[in-house]
Scaffold this active site. Structure first.
Site, mmCIF file in Angstrom:
data_model
loop_
_atom_site.group_PDB
_atom_site.id
_atom_site.type_symbol
_atom_site.label_atom_id
_atom_site.label_comp_id
_atom_site.label_asym_id
_atom_site.label_seq_id
_atom_site.Cartn_x
_atom_site.Cartn_y
_atom_site.Cartn_z
ATOM 1 N N ASP A 10 0.837 -1.201 0.000
ATOM 2 C CA ASP A 10 0.000 0.000 0.000
ATOM 3 C C ASP A 10 0.874 1.253 0.000
ATOM 4 O OD1 ASP A 10 -2.319 1.513 0.105
ATOM 5 O OD2 ASP A 10 -3.135 0.503 1.877
ATOM 6 N N ASP A 26 -10.856 1.685 -3.572
ATOM 7 C CA ASP A 26 -11.453 1.333 -2.280
ATOM 8 C C ASP A 26 -12.972 1.321 -2.366
ATOM 9 O OD1 ASP A 26 -9.142 0.877 -0.970
ATOM 10 O OD2 ASP A 26 -9.047 2.802 0.054
#
Ligand code: DGJ
Length: 723
Positions: free
Chosen positions: A444, A508
Site C-alpha cells: 500500500d 477502495d
C-alpha cells in the site's frame, strides 16, 4: 548515413518514420504498408507552409523544439547557468530493424545528445517510445521538460481520466480546440485524479467504432500529458515525467532516461485498443508470469474487521472464506506493533504483541490448513511520527530542512533514496518473508509526496526509482511472492509498477453501482486478470448504497475476484449465491484472464454489459444499473465470436418466478437453452429479460459446432444454474 525513412511493422500495422533536415517525423501509423507505399506516404505527408508563419514552417517532429522554430508545446526544455535555453538536436545516426528503430540527435551548441528508441511489439502492435538526454557540455544542464515522445494525431476527440480516492478512472471527453490540454500530476504517485492515460480518436469513437490512439506513460511518480491543437490545425500528444523545479540537473557526462510512453492504435474503437493492450500487458509488461497460475480467489480482511484484529475472529473469517471457495487470505492493515488506528506504527513491521502474542504463525497455519495461501498488508514507503523507526531515526523521511512537512493520513514518506533507509525497510520485510510462508504482499502507499527533498535536493524522481529498486530487491530475494500495487485504492496503477507487481487494487470503492463504470474504464488499458475486484457488504461502507449479492458478485466476477466484507454477515441466500459465483469464476477463469474481454455497448445508458470470450465459448453479463427508459430492453449484440460456428446459449441465472413486468418473457431469458450461429448472435443479439435496478443476467455460450448448419441436440446443463 541517415535513411530517408524507416518502416516498422508488427501486429498488422506499420509505423513509418521519415528523416529529413535532421528531424525525425512519424508520418504513418496504420495498416501495414509495402516499401513502395511507405515512400508514397512520406511524399504525401507534406502539408505545405501557410502564410503568417516562419518561412521554413514548423516541423512537428518526435521532439519539436523552439530552436527549430516550433511555437507549440516543445518536447524539450533546458537551461544552463550561462543563459543557454534553446536546444536544437539534429539526427546524426539511425539504426533500424523491422520492429525497432533508434536514432541519435546532437546539439553541440547546447551540449546535449538525444537518443530515441521506438519498438513495435510484433504480436500486438503496441509501440514503446523512450528518450535519453546526455549532457555533452562542460557545465550543469538543467532539464525542465523532456517528453518521452511527441506523437502527431489525426483526430481531435480526446478522452482523459479524472478521479479521486474511491472514484478512480472517471472518463472525461473533449474536442481539442487550438491550445493545450495539460494533465499534470504533481502527487509523486500515479495518482487518482490525473492518471497518465489518454485516448484520442475520431469524433464519437465508441467501444467498437472509430479510429483511436491510446497513450500511457508508464511511470509511478509525477507525470504530465499534453494534448495540443497547433495554430495551423495540426495535433500532437506528449507525455513525460514532471520534475520539481531544478530537480533534473545533469553534470557533464550524466544522462537522463525518460519513462516509456506506450501507445497503440485501432480502427475498431476502445475494444480494438484493449485487444492489443491486454495481451501486451500480460505477455510483455508482465513477461507472461501470470499465465502459469490461475489467479487465486482472495479474501481481504480490511472491510471485515479494519484495525480490530482478534485471532479467533480471524480464524472464523478464514473458515467462512474457505467454505465459500476462497484460495488466498490477506491480512490487511492493523496486524503490526501498536497499530490500533491509522495514526501510529507504520515502519515497525513486526506483529503486535497484544493481538498476536504468539506471532503470525497461529493464523498463518490455520489459513494454510484450510488450503488457502496467506497474504500480508504492508506500507513499506511510510512511517508514522509515532513509530519506533522514526523515533530512532527522525531524519529518515523526505523533507525540506526548516519547513514543516505536512502529514498525510498521519504519516511521512521515508527517504528510500538513502541506502540505509531502504536497507532497514528491506531487512524488516525480508525477515517477515523468511519467517513465514507468505505468498503475497498487499503493498500500500497512502499519501502524496510533498516537500519531497533528500539532502536538500528535490527527489520525487529518485524516490520513484528507489521504490522500484526496493520492490525489485524483494522480488529477487523472494521470487515466489506475489505483490499487489495499492495506493489508497487505485492511486498507483501503471505499466511500470506492473512490471514488478502482479495485480492492482483498483479502488477502495466496491459499491457495484460505482464500480461497474470504474472497472469499465480501467479495462480499457488493463487486462481483467490484474484488476482486483472484491465482493463487498450489502450496505457499502463508503457510499452507503445498498446492493444485492447478484450484482455485487457479478461485478467482481470479471476481474481478479475476491471478498471485501465479513462473510459471516452474509445471509444463507447470499452465501449460496456467492459460492456459486466463485465456482462460476473458477470455471471461466482461464477465459476471463487469458481470453478476450469485450465491453459490449448497449443503447440503454442505464445498462452495462461485458463478455469474456475465447475459441471455446463465452461468458456474458448484462446488468441494469439505472431504470431503463424502454419497456423491453434492446437485444444484446455479442462480439468476438466465430460467426460461422454454432453456439449453445444458456441463461445460467434465470429467475425462479416469471417476471411480473412481462406478460411473456423471451424463453431464453427464462432459462430455456438456444442454439444459434455466431453470426446471429452478433447481428441479432440475445433477447434480454426486463430487469429491476441492480438486476443481472448471466449467459454461458458453448461452441458446439464449427459450422452454422450444426443442428445437434442442445445439451442442458442444469447443474450450472444459479441457486
Ligand atoms: C488503503 C487501501 O486502499 C485499503 O484497501 C486498505 O488496505 C487500507 N489502506 C488500510 O489502511
Amino acid at each position: 548515413m541517415i535513411p530517408p525513412l524507416v518502416r516498422l511493422s508488427g501486429g498488422g500495422q506499420s509505423l513509418i518514420f521519415a528523416f529529413e533536415s535532421g528531424l525525425a517525423r512519424l508520418v504513418w501509423w496504420g495498416a501495414e504498408l509495402s516499401a513502395m507505399e511507405a515512400e508514397a506516404a512520406v511524399r504525401l505527408a507534406d502539408r505545405g507552409i501557410p502564410q503568417g508563419m516562419l518561412d521554413a514552417g514548423e516541423a512537428l517532429s518526435l521532439h519539436p523544439c523552439a530552436a527549430q522554430g516550433f511555437t507549440g508545446f516543445p518536447a524539450l526544455e533546458i537551461r544552463r547557468d550561462d543563459g543557454t535555453f534553446l536546444a536544437d538536436p539534429r539526427v546524426t545516426g539511425v539504426r533500424g530493424g523491422a520492429d525497432a528503430v533508434e536514432w541519435r540527435a546532437m546539439d553541440r551548441l547546447a551540449g546535449l545528445d538525444l537518443s530515441v528508441k521506438v519498438t513495435l511489439d510484433a504480436a500486438t502492435g503496441v509501440a514503446a517510445f523512450k528518450t535519453r538526454v546526455e549532457n555533452t557540455g562542460g557545465s550543469t544542464l538543467c532539464l525542465d521538460w523532456v517528453a518521452s515522445a511527441a506523437l502527431p494525431l489525426d483526430e481531435d476527440e480526446a478522452l482523459m481520466f479524472d478521479g479521486r480516492w474511491a472514484g478512480e478512472m472517471r472518463p472525461v471527453r473533449a474536442r481539442l480546440t487550438t491550445g493545450t490540454w495539460l494533465k499534470d500530476n504533481r502527487t509523486g504517485r500515479t495518482s487518482h485524479h490525473a492518471p497518465p492515460f489518454a485516448v484520442v480518436g475520431a469524433p464519437g469513437f465508441g467501444e467498437d467504432e472509430g479510429e483511436v490512439l491510446g497513450l500511457h506513460l508508464a511511470w509511478s511518480g509525477s507525470t504530465r500529458l499534453v494534448l495540443e491543437r497547433l495554430r495551423d490545425g495540426r495535433l500532437q500528444a506528449q507525455a513525460g515525467e514532471l520534475f520539481l523545479p531544478g530537480e533534473m540537473t545533469l553534470a557533464p557526462g550524466e544522462a537522463y532516461e525518460t519513462p516509456t510512453l506506450y501507445a497503440a492504435r485501432s480502427d475498431r474503437g476502445l475494444n480494438g485498443l484493449s485487444a492489443r493492450l491486454h495481451p501486451f500487458v500480460r505477455d510483455v509488461i508482465m513477461g507472461g508470469r501470470l499465465a502459469a497460475r490461475p489467479r487465486p480467489v482472495t479474501f481481504n480482511t480490511w472491510e471485515a474487521v479494519y484495525f480490530r484484529h482478534d485471532l479467533d475472529e480471524l480464524k472464523a473469517l478464514a473458515d467462512r472464506a474457505a467454505a465459500l471457495g476462497v484460495e488466498r487470505f490477506v491480512l490487511d492493515d492493523g496486524w503490526f506493533a501498536g497499530r490500533h488506528d491509522d495514526t501510529t506504527s507504520l515502519g515497525d513491521w513486526r506483529p503486535d504483541p497484544a493481538k498476536y502474542p504468539e506471532g503470525l504463525s497461529p493464523l498463518i497455519d490455520h489459513v494454510r490448513a484450510l488450503g488457502m495461501e496467506f497474504g500480508l498488508w504492508v506500507e513499506p514507503e511510510m512511517a508514522n511520527p509515532a513509530s519506533e523507526l522514526l523515533a530512532a531515526h527522525p531524519d529518515w523521511s523526505l523533507k525540506v530542512a526548516g519547513r514543516e512537512q505536512p502529514l498525510g493520513r498521519g504519516q511521512y514518506v521515508l527517504d528510500l533514496t538513502r541506502a540505509e533507509v531502504s536497507d532497514a525497510i528491506f531487512a524488516q520485510i525480508d525477515s517477515l518473508l523468511r519467517a513465514h510462508p507468505i505468498a503475497y504482499l498487499k503493498w500500500d502507499m497512502n499519501r502524496d509526496l510533498t516537500h519531497a527533498a533528500s539532502a536538500g535536493r528535490p527527489a520525487v524522481h529518485a524516490q520513484t526509482q528507489a521504490v522500484y529498486a526496493l520492490i525489485d530487491r524483494l522480488r529477487a530475494t523472494h521470487p515466489g511472492v506475489e505483490i499487489e500495487s495499492c495506493a489508497s485504492g487505485g492511486g498507483r496503477a501503471d505499466y511500470e509498477i506492473l512490471k514488478r507487481t502482479d495485480r492492482i487494487w483498483t479502488s477502495d470503492n466496491n459499491d457495484p453501482f460505482v464500480r461497474q463504470a470504474l472497472q469499465r474504464a480501467f479495462t480499457i488499458f488493463f487486462p481483467p486478470g490484474v484488476m482486483g475486484a472484491h465482493v463487498p457488504a450489502a450496505i457499502n461502507p463508503i457510499t452507503g448504497g445498498r446492493s444485492g449479492m447478484a450484482l455485487r458478485a457479478a461485478t467482481a466476477l470479471f476481474g481478479h475476484m475476491g471478498i471485501e466484507a465479513d462473510p459471516r454477515r452474509f445471509s444463507l441466500g447470499e452465501s449460496e449465491r456467492l459460492a456459486w459465483m466463485i465456482a462460476l469464476h473458477k470455471r471461466h477463469r482461464r477465459r476471463l484472464h487469458s481470453g478476450r474481454l469485450i465491453r459490449l455497448p448497449h443503447p440503454d445508458p442505464g445498462a452495462s454489459a461485458l463478455m469474456a470470450t475465447d475459441s471455446e465459448g463465452a461468458l456474458v453479463c448484462f446488468t441494469q444499473l439505472a431504470p431503463s427508459m424502454t419497456a423491453t430492453p434492446a437485444p444484446l449484440k455479442l462480439s468476438g465470436l466465430d460467426e460461422a460456428a454454432t453456439y449453445l446459449v444458456l441463461r445460467i441465472d434465470p429467475p425462479s418466478r416469471p417476471s411480473a413486468m412481462m406478460k411473456r418473457s423471451p424463453p431464453l431469458a427464462e432459462g430455456a437453452p438456444a442454439t444459434a450461429s455466431g453470426r446471429v448472435l452478433v447481428r441479432q443479439g440475445l433477447p434480454l429479460p426486463v430487469l429491476r435496478v441492480g438486476g443481472v443476467a448471466l449467459y454461458e455460450l458453448e461452441r458446439i459446432g464449427d459450422d452454422a448448419a450444426f443442428s445437434g441436440e442442445a445439451r442442458l446443463a442444469p447443474a450450472r444454474r444459479a441457486p
